[in-house]
Design a protein around this motif. Structure first.
Motif, PDB file in Angstrom:
ATOM      1  N   HIS A   1     -15.057  17.661  34.829  1.00 28.36           N
ATOM      2  CA  HIS A   1     -15.997  18.024  35.954  1.00 28.36           C
ATOM      3  C   HIS A   1     -15.219  17.981  37.237  1.00 28.36           C
ATOM      4  O   HIS A   1     -14.058  17.779  37.464  1.00 28.36           O
ATOM      5  N   ILE A   2     -15.948  18.693  38.233  1.00 25.70           N
ATOM      6  CA  ILE A   2     -15.279  18.784  39.490  1.00 25.70           C
ATOM      7  C   ILE A   2     -16.313  18.410  40.640  1.00 25.70           C
ATOM      8  O   ILE A   2     -16.066  18.533  41.615  1.00 25.70           O
ATOM      9  N   ASN A   3     -16.903  17.400  40.454  1.00 30.54           N
ATOM     10  CA  ASN A   3     -17.434  16.484  41.318  1.00 30.54           C
ATOM     11  C   ASN A   3     -16.973  15.937  42.268  1.00 30.54           C
ATOM     12  O   ASN A   3     -15.876  15.468  42.342  1.00 30.54           O
ATOM     13  N   ALA A   4     -17.344  16.197  43.643  1.00 32.89           N
ATOM     14  CA  ALA A   4     -16.749  15.871  44.821  1.00 32.89           C
ATOM     15  C   ALA A   4     -17.697  14.991  45.723  1.00 32.89           C
ATOM     16  O   ALA A   4     -18.732  15.609  46.128  1.00 32.89           O
TER      17      ALA A   4
ATOM     18  N   TYR B   1      -9.566  22.915  51.044  1.00 29.38           N
ATOM     19  CA  TYR B   1     -10.244  23.625  49.985  1.00 29.38           C
ATOM     20  C   TYR B   1     -10.355  22.502  48.945  1.00 29.38           C
ATOM     21  O   TYR B   1      -9.073  22.013  48.585  1.00 29.38           O
ATOM     22  N   GLY B   2     -11.395  22.632  48.063  1.00 28.62           N
ATOM     23  CA  GLY B   2     -11.458  21.947  46.634  1.00 28.62           C
ATOM     24  C   GLY B   2     -10.194  21.950  45.847  1.00 28.62           C
ATOM     25  O   GLY B   2      -9.979  20.943  45.379  1.00 28.62           O
ATOM     26  N   VAL B   3      -9.862  23.256  45.680  1.00 30.52           N
ATOM     27  CA  VAL B   3      -8.584  23.380  44.908  1.00 30.52           C
ATOM     28  C   VAL B   3      -7.471  22.633  45.311  1.00 30.52           C
ATOM     29  O   VAL B   3      -6.514  22.253  44.518  1.00 30.52           O
ATOM     30  N   GLU B   4      -7.084  22.422  46.774  1.00 29.89           N
ATOM     31  CA  GLU B   4      -6.171  21.779  46.949  1.00 29.89           C
ATOM     32  C   GLU B   4      -6.183  20.353  46.810  1.00 29.89           C
ATOM     33  O   GLU B   4      -5.265  19.540  46.758  1.00 29.89           O
ATOM     34  N   ILE B   5      -7.563  19.805  46.763  1.00 31.30           N
ATOM     35  CA  ILE B   5      -7.589  18.415  46.631  1.00 31.30           C
ATOM     36  C   ILE B   5      -7.242  18.109  45.070  1.00 31.30           C
ATOM     37  O   ILE B   5      -6.448  16.984  44.868  1.00 31.30           O
ATOM     38  N   HIS B   6      -7.756  19.096  44.382  1.00 32.86           N
ATOM     39  CA  HIS B   6      -7.413  19.014  42.797  1.00 32.86           C
ATOM     40  C   HIS B   6      -5.707  19.130  42.504  1.00 32.86           C
ATOM     41  O   HIS B   6      -5.348  18.229  41.953  1.00 32.86           O
ATOM     42  N   ALA B   7      -5.142  19.925  43.291  1.00 34.71           N
ATOM     43  CA  ALA B   7      -3.658  19.817  43.299  1.00 34.71           C
ATOM     44  C   ALA B   7      -3.174  18.541  43.584  1.00 34.71           C
ATOM     45  O   ALA B   7      -2.140  17.854  43.026  1.00 34.71           O
ATOM     46  N   ASN B   8      -3.490  18.014  44.814  1.00 37.90           N
ATOM     47  CA  ASN B   8      -3.177  16.668  45.270  1.00 37.90           C
ATOM     48  C   ASN B   8      -3.422  15.645  44.122  1.00 37.90           C
ATOM     49  O   ASN B   8      -2.778  14.747  43.872  1.00 37.90           O
ATOM     50  N   LEU B   9      -4.648  15.670  43.610  1.00 38.22           N
ATOM     51  CA  LEU B   9      -5.068  14.769  42.626  1.00 38.22           C
ATOM     52  C   LEU B   9      -4.123  14.782  41.262  1.00 38.22           C
ATOM     53  O   LEU B   9      -3.867  13.790  40.688  1.00 38.22           O
TER      54      LEU B   9
END
Length: 217
Positions: free
Chosen positions: A23-26, A138-146
């Motif tokens: 999931h990609i919920n933010a 951006y959301g993809v950058e948050i995913h990268a951090n995660l």
């Protein structure tokens, strides 16, 4: 925090059968700053669905023969995000058109995690984060951090607000009793010292894996 999954959209059947789903919920905090990530959701009549970041990290670790260690979460399934890099730091300048047209040698991707997502304000996939509250990420950058956080197992735990409030009350009461017996000059110097000690303490606790409120004192 509290949350509820009111709707769940799964991929079409052929894709769902051949791909790992995450999931990609933010969800931002009450001040519109994203500090936490949702590790999993539990749709009705479905198995628990972990986040895209978690599943990506798991697949990568399994390819290396390593095991995923999940972060500690609260009762709603959230955990704190220890950001490593700011906006634009994970972007390598390669467009999806270059990828589709085979302009990038396959060796470039070997052994790497590749995230493909748009950098476009119109998608409304931008969020303020603690790393820079003046520039959205951006959301993809948050995913990268995660993903980096999960790969490194660099998890943080938040100290109870009640415990911090009790400690703060005790410090303030003790300081007040002391200040009543001292001059403003001495009291001011001691107050400045307390603030510095508190600020340094919150930094050391953060490095040790504990999250506190640095501005409360």
């Amino acid at each position: 925090s509290s949350s509820a999954v009111v709707n769940y959209e799964s991929p079409y059947e052929e894709l769902a059968e051949s791909a790992t789903i995450g999931h990609i919920n933010a969800v931002s905090d009450i001040d519109s700053v994203m500090r936490h990530a949702l590790l999993y959701i539990s749709p009705e009549n479905r198995e628990r669905v972990y986040s895209l970041s978690c599943e990506t990290a798991r697949l990568y670790l399994e390819s290396k023969g390593e095991e995923l260690r999940l972060p500690p979460v609260n009762k709603s399934g959230y955990f704190y995000i220890p950001f490593t890099a700011g906006q634009g730091c994970y972007y390598d300048g390669i467009s999806v058109a270059d990828l589709i047209n085979n302009k990038i040698p396959s060796e470039f991707w070997e052994g790497k995690i590749v995230l493909i997502a748009p950098y476009a304000p119109a998608f409304q996939d931008q969020y303020f984060t603690p790393i820079d509250k003046g520039v959205q990420m951006y959301g993809v950058e948050i995913h990268a951090n995660l993903i980096q956080c999960i790969l490194e197992g660099r998890y943080k735990s938040e100290v109870s607000d009640i415990l911090q409030a009790i400690l703060l009350f005790a410090i303030c009461m003790a300081a007040m009793m002391f200040f009543l017996k001292k001059s403003v000059r001495i009291g001011g110097a001691i107050l400045a010292g307390l603030v510095m000690i508190w600020a340094l303490g919150t930094m050391l606790l953060y490095k040790g894996g504990l999250i506190t409120h640095p501005l409360w004192l």
